[in-house]
Design an enzyme around this catalytic site. Structure first.
Site, PDB file in Angstrom:
ATOM      1  N   CYS A 103     -85.970 -19.470   8.653  1.00  0.00           N
ATOM      2  CA  CYS A 103     -85.525 -19.009   9.967  1.00  0.00           C
ATOM      3  C   CYS A 103     -84.860 -17.638   9.862  1.00  0.00           C
ATOM      4  CB  CYS A 103     -84.563 -20.016  10.585  1.00  0.00           C
ATOM      5  SG  CYS A 103     -83.961 -19.534  12.225  1.00  0.00           S
ATOM      6  N   CYS A 212     -80.775 -27.475  14.018  1.00  0.00           N
ATOM      7  CA  CYS A 212     -80.493 -27.819  15.417  1.00  0.00           C
ATOM      8  C   CYS A 212     -81.549 -28.745  15.996  1.00  0.00           C
ATOM      9  CB  CYS A 212     -80.412 -26.555  16.253  1.00  0.00           C
ATOM     10  SG  CYS A 212     -80.258 -26.868  18.014  1.00  0.00           S
TER      11      CYS A 212
END
Length: 403
Positions: A103, A212
């Site tokens: 990410c 998340c």
């Protein structure tokens, strides 16, 4: 860092205390600061719990308290294409990837930087990562247009919070345009500064852990939403017998406890065979099959450039870790083919796993890292070889034995 040349800085705000204080520090120094919240996962597709909506609300609250303009950007499509789809492929292949590093590489320090420059007109970006650079006075003369000298990525002052491991695939061009305002602070000081600034709501938040889009769910439940369960066998390393059934090798990673029905002993994953969908297990958490002293990596991403000593002598001594919270371990890197390296450790390490990242350090500098493609022979394998060279039968290691 002297930031006098930077006029407009976009600060990535997550709703957490670290990014909030990063924005606070930049504003206190007189910079034009814009808060930017990234949304990387479409929660409308999920049935589980995800905190992204609350995170965005908290990020907006911080910007209001600090008097900063607030923007939100969606990288849902980019995240799916560049990160998540690749994760699924790797899990299916029996590899355990690191989504946080991916990410940072593809989204935060690529897409976010481009958006901040092209849409918001920023000269640089800032994040709440605990890391530092050596840029000093060598700051951009004219924003994004110039070509600055190479910048080192340095460990944070708070060793317990250092996040350079997750930044180890960061490209140099991005590092030259990124600021880490909290890198010289401890977590306690960051919390105190947030409280003093009236951000008690943020200080009281639980610190985010994990990914998340998984939220509070168990990984096994989550991954089965995207990869079809495929029953297979748990196979004992020591006698090659089937001792149980599992729902898919992709659910497990090396070193993980395998919950096998009907077994009183604790068994741990030591290997996976995707072609036969077998998960190889051994008894006890310190079984020698879980430990190795060497590994092979893929091509190394050097944050600045490959160390001169490595190029000249084909070897270099440095430090190593493959988990962010693990202590650094001395190692020797030997240059291999196509920019990969062989890592020789000063001590055996547990559960070195294909797909994870080997990250290298020299002093406080994070040199970069590479994907672990293949661990070296385990202590269990080496013991077998030792006995075989003496024309003795291969021993079965009894429960409770250690290397």
């Amino acid at each position: 860092m002297n930031m006098a040349r930077f006029k407009h800085i976009v600060c990535a705000v997550s709703g957490g205390v670290d990014s909030s204080v990063a924005a606070l520090l930049l504003k206190s120094k007189g910079y034009q600061v814009t808060g930017l919240f990234m949304r990387n996962w479409d929660v409308l597709d999920e049935t589980g719990v995800c905190t992204v909506d609350q995170d965005e609300e908290d990020a907006q609250h911080v910007c209001q308290k600090l008097g900063l303009p607030f923007h939100q950007v969606s990288f849902v499509k980019e995240y799916w294409h560049d990160v998540f789809s690749e994760l699924l492929k790797q899990y299916q292949a029996g590899i355990t990837p690191n989504p946080d590093i991916l990410c940072n590489k593809h989204i935060k320090f690529d897409r976010l930087l481009q958006y901040s420059r092209d849409v918001l007109g920023a000269d640089a970006v800032a994040t709440g990562h605990y890391a530092r650079t050596d840029a000093g006075e060598r700051i951009l003369e004219d924003g994004w247009a110039s070509k600055p000298p190479l910048v080192k990525l340095l460990r944070a002052m708070d060793a317990t919070k250092d996040q350079t491991f997750f930044l180890s695939q960061m490209p140099q061009w991005a590092l030259q345009r990124t600021l880490f305002p909290v890198g010289d602070l401890t977590k306690d000081v960051v919390r105190e500064m947030a409280s003093t600034a009236g951000l008690e709501r943020i200080v009281k938040r639980k610190e985010s852990m994990g990914i998340c889009f998984i939220g509070s769910r168990k990984f096994k439940r989550f991954i089965k939403e995207y990869l079809e369960p495929k029953p297979g066998d748990f196979v004992s390393l020591e006698d090659n017998k089937v001792i149980g059934k599992h729902e898919g090798h992709f659910i497990y990673t090396v070193g993980q406890k395998a919950k096998i029905g009907g077994m009183k002993e604790k068994w741990f994953v030591v290997d996976k065979v995707p072609s036969s969908n077998e998960v190889i297990v051994a008894p006890h958490t310190n079984h020698p099959a879980l430990f190795c002293e060497t590994m092979l990596t893929g091509p190394v991403h050097w944050i600045r450039e490959a160390p001169r000593q490595l190029l000249q002598e084909q070897m270099i001594d440095c430090d190593f870790r493959f988990q962010n919270t693990d202590p650094l371990v001395p190692c020797t890197l030997t240059l291999s083919s196509m920019g990969s390296v062989i890592v020789s450790l000063s001590q055996p390490l547990r559960a070195v796993t294909p797909g994870q990242y080997a990250v290298f350090y020299l002093g406080d500098e994070c040199l970069g890292g590479a994907v672990i493609t293949k661990p070296g022979p385990s202590l269990y394998t080496l013991r077998h070889r030792h006995y075989q060279t003496r024309d003795r039968p291969v021993p079965i290691i009894s429960q409770g034995s250690k290397s």
